[in-house]
Design a protein around this motif. Sequence first.
Motif, mmCIF file in Angstrom:
data_model
loop_
_atom_site.group_PDB
_atom_site.id
_atom_site.type_symbol
_atom_site.label_atom_id
_atom_site.label_comp_id
_atom_site.label_asym_id
_atom_site.label_seq_id
_atom_site.Cartn_x
_atom_site.Cartn_y
_atom_site.Cartn_z
ATOM 1 N N GLY A 37 -9.082 -67.884 -9.306
ATOM 2 C CA GLY A 37 -8.350 -67.858 -8.049
ATOM 3 C C GLY A 37 -7.352 -66.722 -7.950
ATOM 4 O O GLY A 37 -7.130 -65.967 -8.891
ATOM 5 N N PHE A 38 -6.755 -66.626 -6.789
ATOM 6 C CA PHE A 38 -5.786 -65.568 -6.501
ATOM 7 C C PHE A 38 -4.915 -66.012 -5.338
ATOM 8 O O PHE A 38 -5.224 -66.968 -4.638
ATOM 9 N N GLU A 39 -3.820 -65.294 -5.133
ATOM 10 C CA GLU A 39 -2.912 -65.633 -4.056
ATOM 11 C C GLU A 39 -3.001 -64.586 -2.956
ATOM 12 O O GLU A 39 -3.054 -63.387 -3.230
ATOM 13 N N LEU A 40 -3.031 -65.079 -1.725
ATOM 14 C CA LEU A 40 -3.036 -64.211 -0.554
ATOM 15 C C LEU A 40 -1.718 -64.329 0.196
ATOM 16 O O LEU A 40 -1.096 -65.388 0.203
ATOM 17 N N ILE A 41 -1.343 -63.244 0.834
ATOM 18 C CA ILE A 41 -0.258 -63.251 1.807
ATOM 19 C C ILE A 41 -0.929 -63.325 3.169
ATOM 20 O O ILE A 41 -1.822 -62.523 3.470
ATOM 21 N N LEU A 42 -0.522 -64.279 3.990
ATOM 22 C CA LEU A 42 -0.987 -64.364 5.371
ATOM 23 C C LEU A 42 0.178 -63.991 6.266
ATOM 24 O O LEU A 42 1.237 -64.621 6.209
ATOM 25 N N ASN B 236 -1.585 -60.755 -2.884
ATOM 26 C CA ASN B 236 -0.151 -60.691 -3.171
ATOM 27 C C ASN B 236 0.071 -59.853 -4.424
ATOM 28 O O ASN B 236 0.480 -60.340 -5.472
ATOM 29 N N GLU B 237 -0.208 -58.561 -4.282
ATOM 30 C CA GLU B 237 -0.059 -57.627 -5.397
ATOM 31 C C GLU B 237 0.232 -56.237 -4.854
ATOM 32 O O GLU B 237 -0.528 -55.709 -4.043
ATOM 33 N N CYS B 238 1.334 -55.677 -5.296
ATOM 34 C CA CYS B 238 1.697 -54.325 -4.869
ATOM 35 C C CYS B 238 0.822 -53.313 -5.607
ATOM 36 O O CYS B 238 0.698 -53.383 -6.834
ATOM 37 N N PRO B 239 0.216 -52.361 -4.898
ATOM 38 C CA PRO B 239 -0.633 -51.366 -5.574
ATOM 39 C C PRO B 239 0.167 -50.394 -6.444
ATOM 40 O O PRO B 239 -0.401 -49.723 -7.289
ATOM 41 N N HIS B 240 1.475 -50.371 -6.296
ATOM 42 C CA HIS B 240 2.306 -49.459 -7.097
ATOM 43 C C HIS B 240 2.366 -49.879 -8.564
ATOM 44 O O HIS B 240 2.129 -49.088 -9.450
ATOM 45 N N ALA B 241 2.684 -51.147 -8.798
ATOM 46 C CA ALA B 241 2.864 -51.574 -10.187
ATOM 47 C C ALA B 241 2.191 -52.902 -10.502
ATOM 48 O O ALA B 241 2.412 -53.464 -11.568
ATOM 49 N N GLY B 242 1.406 -53.420 -9.564
ATOM 50 C CA GLY B 242 0.702 -54.667 -9.807
ATOM 51 C C GLY B 242 1.573 -55.902 -9.770
ATOM 52 O O GLY B 242 1.146 -56.978 -10.172
ATOM 53 N N ARG B 243 2.806 -55.758 -9.296
ATOM 54 C CA ARG B 243 3.714 -56.908 -9.211
ATOM 55 C C ARG B 243 3.513 -57.642 -7.901
ATOM 56 O O ARG B 243 3.018 -57.098 -6.925
ATOM 57 N N ARG B 244 3.944 -58.891 -7.866
ATOM 58 C CA ARG B 244 3.898 -59.674 -6.633
ATOM 59 C C ARG B 244 4.824 -59.035 -5.598
ATOM 60 O O ARG B 244 5.819 -58.416 -5.942
ATOM 61 N N LEU B 245 4.488 -59.232 -4.335
ATOM 62 C CA LEU B 245 5.274 -58.655 -3.251
ATOM 63 C C LEU B 245 6.426 -59.550 -2.802
ATOM 64 O O LEU B 245 7.374 -59.081 -2.179
ATOM 65 N N SER C 119 9.590 -57.319 8.608
ATOM 66 C CA SER C 119 10.401 -56.960 9.765
ATOM 67 C C SER C 119 9.724 -55.824 10.516
ATOM 68 O O SER C 119 9.201 -54.883 9.896
ATOM 69 N N ASP C 120 9.744 -55.910 11.834
ATOM 70 C CA ASP C 120 9.203 -54.842 12.689
ATOM 71 C C ASP C 120 7.781 -54.440 12.312
ATOM 72 O O ASP C 120 7.451 -53.253 12.275
ATOM 73 N N GLY C 121 6.931 -55.420 11.985
ATOM 74 C CA GLY C 121 5.536 -55.134 11.664
ATOM 75 C C GLY C 121 5.330 -54.480 10.314
ATOM 76 O O GLY C 121 4.283 -53.880 10.071
ATOM 77 N N ARG C 122 6.321 -54.632 9.429
ATOM 78 C CA ARG C 122 6.232 -54.042 8.099
ATOM 79 C C ARG C 122 6.544 -55.085 7.036
ATOM 80 O O ARG C 122 7.434 -55.905 7.196
ATOM 81 N N LEU C 123 5.807 -55.000 5.949
ATOM 82 C CA LEU C 123 6.012 -55.846 4.782
ATOM 83 C C LEU C 123 6.600 -54.966 3.685
ATOM 84 O O LEU C 123 6.083 -53.881 3.417
ATOM 85 N N VAL C 124 7.680 -55.435 3.055
ATOM 86 C CA VAL C 124 8.349 -54.661 2.011
ATOM 87 C C VAL C 124 8.168 -55.353 0.669
ATOM 88 O O VAL C 124 8.415 -56.555 0.547
ATOM 89 N N CYS C 125 7.749 -54.582 -0.325
ATOM 90 C CA CYS C 125 7.639 -55.099 -1.688
ATOM 91 C C CYS C 125 9.050 -55.349 -2.213
ATOM 92 O O CYS C 125 9.879 -54.438 -2.245
#
Length: 109
Positions: free
Chosen positions: A29-34, A46-55, A65-71
Amino acid sequence: MDPSAPLCRLDDIDDGGAIAVQVDSSTGGFELILLRQGERVFAYHNECPHAGRRLDYAPGRFLVSDGRLVCAAHGATFRVVDGACLGGPCSNGLAGLPVEVVDGSVRLR
């Protein structure tokens, strides 16, 4: 994984907000952000492509905020509608999965 099984109800996601859902699979399994914008929902691993950490900054809690997701770990910023990297320490966008809303339920397409 049963693709016809609902991930959640549309009303479970605040408009302009995000939730995390666990998706079962044969590999554990895995976790999704909806993320919701009006009647549309976008899904990403739910994984940042920069370092593989959760977002998320806490389990299932995201900075949107404003149509943007921040890690929360390093500040990389992604566009909600397509997962594209907009700034910060990321060279790739988010890994997405297609979803649809059917009769008020969010499902994998």
